[in-house]
Design an enzyme around this catalytic site. Structure first.
Site, PDB file in Angstrom:
ATOM      1  N   ARG A   9      -7.469   9.446   5.755  1.00 47.22           N
ATOM      2  CA  ARG A   9      -6.011   9.508   5.571  1.00 47.22           C
ATOM      3  C   ARG A   9      -5.537   8.093   5.271  1.00 47.22           C
ATOM      4  O   ARG A   9      -6.324   7.150   5.316  1.00 47.22           O
ATOM      5  CB  ARG A   9      -5.288  10.163   6.756  1.00 47.22           C
ATOM      6  CG  ARG A   9      -5.854  10.003   8.108  1.00 47.22           C
ATOM      7  CD  ARG A   9      -5.832   8.604   8.649  1.00 47.22           C
ATOM      8  NE  ARG A   9      -4.532   7.987   8.512  1.00 47.22           N
ATOM      9  CZ  ARG A   9      -4.313   6.684   8.528  1.00 47.22           C
ATOM     10  NH1 ARG A   9      -5.334   5.821   8.642  1.00 47.22           N
ATOM     11  NH2 ARG A   9      -3.102   6.179   8.402  1.00 47.22           N
ATOM     12  N   GLY A  10      -4.234   7.967   4.946  1.00 46.30           N
ATOM     13  CA  GLY A  10      -3.731   6.668   4.498  1.00 46.30           C
ATOM     14  C   GLY A  10      -3.785   6.652   2.984  1.00 46.30           C
ATOM     15  O   GLY A  10      -4.838   6.961   2.399  1.00 46.30           O
ATOM     16  N   ASP A  34       3.546   5.454   1.387  1.00 47.97           N
ATOM     17  CA  ASP A  34       2.802   6.539   0.735  1.00 47.97           C
ATOM     18  C   ASP A  34       3.258   6.744  -0.694  1.00 47.97           C
ATOM     19  O   ASP A  34       2.497   7.202  -1.549  1.00 47.97           O
ATOM     20  CB  ASP A  34       2.933   7.832   1.524  1.00 47.97           C
ATOM     21  CG  ASP A  34       2.124   7.720   2.801  1.00 47.97           C
ATOM     22  OD1 ASP A  34       2.684   7.249   3.808  1.00 47.97           O
ATOM     23  OD2 ASP A  34       0.920   8.038   2.762  1.00 47.97           O
TER      24      ASP A  34
HETATM   25  O1  MRU Z   1      -0.614  11.095   7.313  1.00 50.36           O
HETATM   26  P1  MRU Z   1      -1.303   9.787   7.033  1.00 50.36           P
HETATM   27  O2  MRU Z   1      -2.049   9.250   8.207  1.00 50.36           O
HETATM   28  O3  MRU Z   1      -2.116   9.834   5.779  1.00 50.36           O
HETATM   29  O4  MRU Z   1      -0.090   8.781   6.765  1.00 50.36           O
HETATM   30  C1  MRU Z   1      -0.395   7.446   6.528  1.00 50.36           C
HETATM   31  C2  MRU Z   1       0.798   6.609   6.371  1.00 50.36           C
HETATM   32  O5  MRU Z   1       1.918   7.055   6.412  1.00 50.36           O
HETATM   33  C3  MRU Z   1       0.558   5.144   6.074  1.00 50.36           C
HETATM   34  O6  MRU Z   1       1.548   4.358   6.628  1.00 50.36           O
HETATM   35  C4  MRU Z   1       0.539   4.945   4.558  1.00 50.36           C
HETATM   36  O7  MRU Z   1      -0.358   5.816   3.946  1.00 50.36           O
HETATM   37  C5  MRU Z   1       0.199   3.567   4.179  1.00 50.36           C
HETATM   38  S1  MRU Z   1      -1.496   3.226   4.397  1.00 50.36           S
HETATM   39  C6  MRU Z   1      -1.870   1.710   3.775  1.00 50.36           C
END
Ligand code: MRU
Length: 345
Positions: A45-46, A236
């Site tokens: 994720r991220g 995102d």
């Molecule tokens: O649901 P996730 O864990 O994928 O969400 C991740 C985030 O919101 C992060 O802050 C974002 O992807 C930035 S990662 C460099």
């Protein structure tokens, strides 16, 4: 350096982020459909890490089908591409990476399927390496914004685990520390997946960066006590006007920052900008299964009796953001003109 994803023994390996920090193990992936499921279920994720994973998903699909003649091979790639594109909707890095992979197979001059497969693996490797390199650049630029001795609050996980390495928001913090600044981090737990508690706190602790964990509802109290000097988060998707979609709850933190005159920074590589989306309220916001919010340890409340919503992201309007840090420079005045000047060049 922590390797969130790696190419090893002709397959993709990714840290299983669902079980950190209790278990640290890599899972192996061999096809686009397996990678899509890993993205959907948040093994990985991220935003930038999702983009890298998707690129390898295409490379794996190509490798798996490289014995086919070209039309069947291309049909298999197309199918894998479509499956990956439906894995998660908000982080634009997924679509950015998929677009790059499609461009790679459309432009490579190759007679045989295995040659295209080879070119696609090279492209996935490039995407991963560029991500690390961009995070380092962003880190060095953003480090200037953090004062020596600062207590910096972060939300969710925008670290090495959310990228190919170094991190975006945590990359800025890491680089500031490398530059000799004494920075301590406050990590909010980030319900329900607990990216802040399980991932950010763990990742910083691994690097011996001072970190204090709080629950999400303590943020306002800590800020009002003057215990937070700056806030830095990842993104995102950044709209053309500078509005930012990030983990659900980010908007609340930004409102608090404004109320208390604390700088609120976003660290975001150019691959997270979506210049086709004019403003934040047009960004698709993922809703996830309510089962993910209806459980706490052995308690399962309300399921089937009370209506629930589970939004994974929210949008922070640009007027709450002090600056966006990118690998090409820092945008202080968030206007569409400034964003296009930097990102589209
Ligand atoms: O649901 P996730 O864990 O994928 O969400 C991740 C985030 O919101 C992060 O802050 C974002 O992807 C930035 S990662 C460099």
């Amino acid at each position: 350096m922590l390797e969130t994803l790696r190419w090893k023994n002709d397959q993709l390996e990714m840290i299983d982020q669902r079980v950190l920090p209790n278990q640290f193990n890599y899972l192996s992936f061999h096809s686009a459909i397996e990678v899509a499921e890993a993205i959907r279920s948040m093994v990985v994720r991220g935003a930038p890490a999702i983009g890298c994973a998707a690129a390898y998903g295409i490379a794996l699909e190509a490798k798996k089908n490289s014995h086919l003649d070209k039309p069947d091979f291309l049909a298999a790639l197309e199918e894998g591409w479509q499956i990956l594109s439906k894995s998660r909707p908000t982080a634009v890095n997924l679509f950015w990476a998929l677009k790059r992979m499609r461009q790679a197979w459309n432009t490579v001059s190759a007679t045989y399927s295995y040659q295209i497969a080879h070119a696609l693996l090279e492209e996935a490797h490039r995407i991963l390496q560029e991500d690390i390199c961009n995070n380092r650049k962003m880190g060095a630029l953003g480090a200037e914004l953090l004062k020596d001795g600062a207590h910096v609050l972060t939300y969710c996980n925008a670290g090495a685990l959310a990228t190919a390495g170094h991190g975006t928001a945590l990359g800025v913090i890491r680089s500031a520390i490398w530059a000799g600044k004494r920075i301590s981090v406050i990590s909010a737990e980030t319900r329900p997946f607990l990216q802040g508690a399980r991932l950010t706190a763990w990742e910083l602790n691994q690097d011996q960066i001072p970190v204090t964990l709080i629950t999400d509802n303590m943020i306002g109290h800590l800020i009002s006590k003057g215990e937070v000097d700056a806030i830095i988060v990842g993104a995102d998707r950044v709209a053309a006007n500078g509005d930012v979609a990030n983990k659900i709850g980010t908007y609340m933190v930004a409102v608090l920052a404004k109320r208390h005159n604390i700088p609120f920074y976003v660290a975001s590589p150019c691959s997270t900008f979506d210049l086709d989306i004019l403003e934040g309220n047009l960004i698709p916001i993922e809703e996830r299964p309510i089962e993910e919010i209806a459980n706490l340890d052995e308690y399962q409340w309300s399921l089937g009796k009370i209506k629930m919503r589970h939004f994974a992201f929210d949008v922070t309007p640009r007027d709450l953001i002090t600056a966006i840090i990118t690998e090409k420079g820092i945008i202080h005045q968030l206007t569409q003109e400034n964003i296009f000047k930097l990102i589209a060049q």
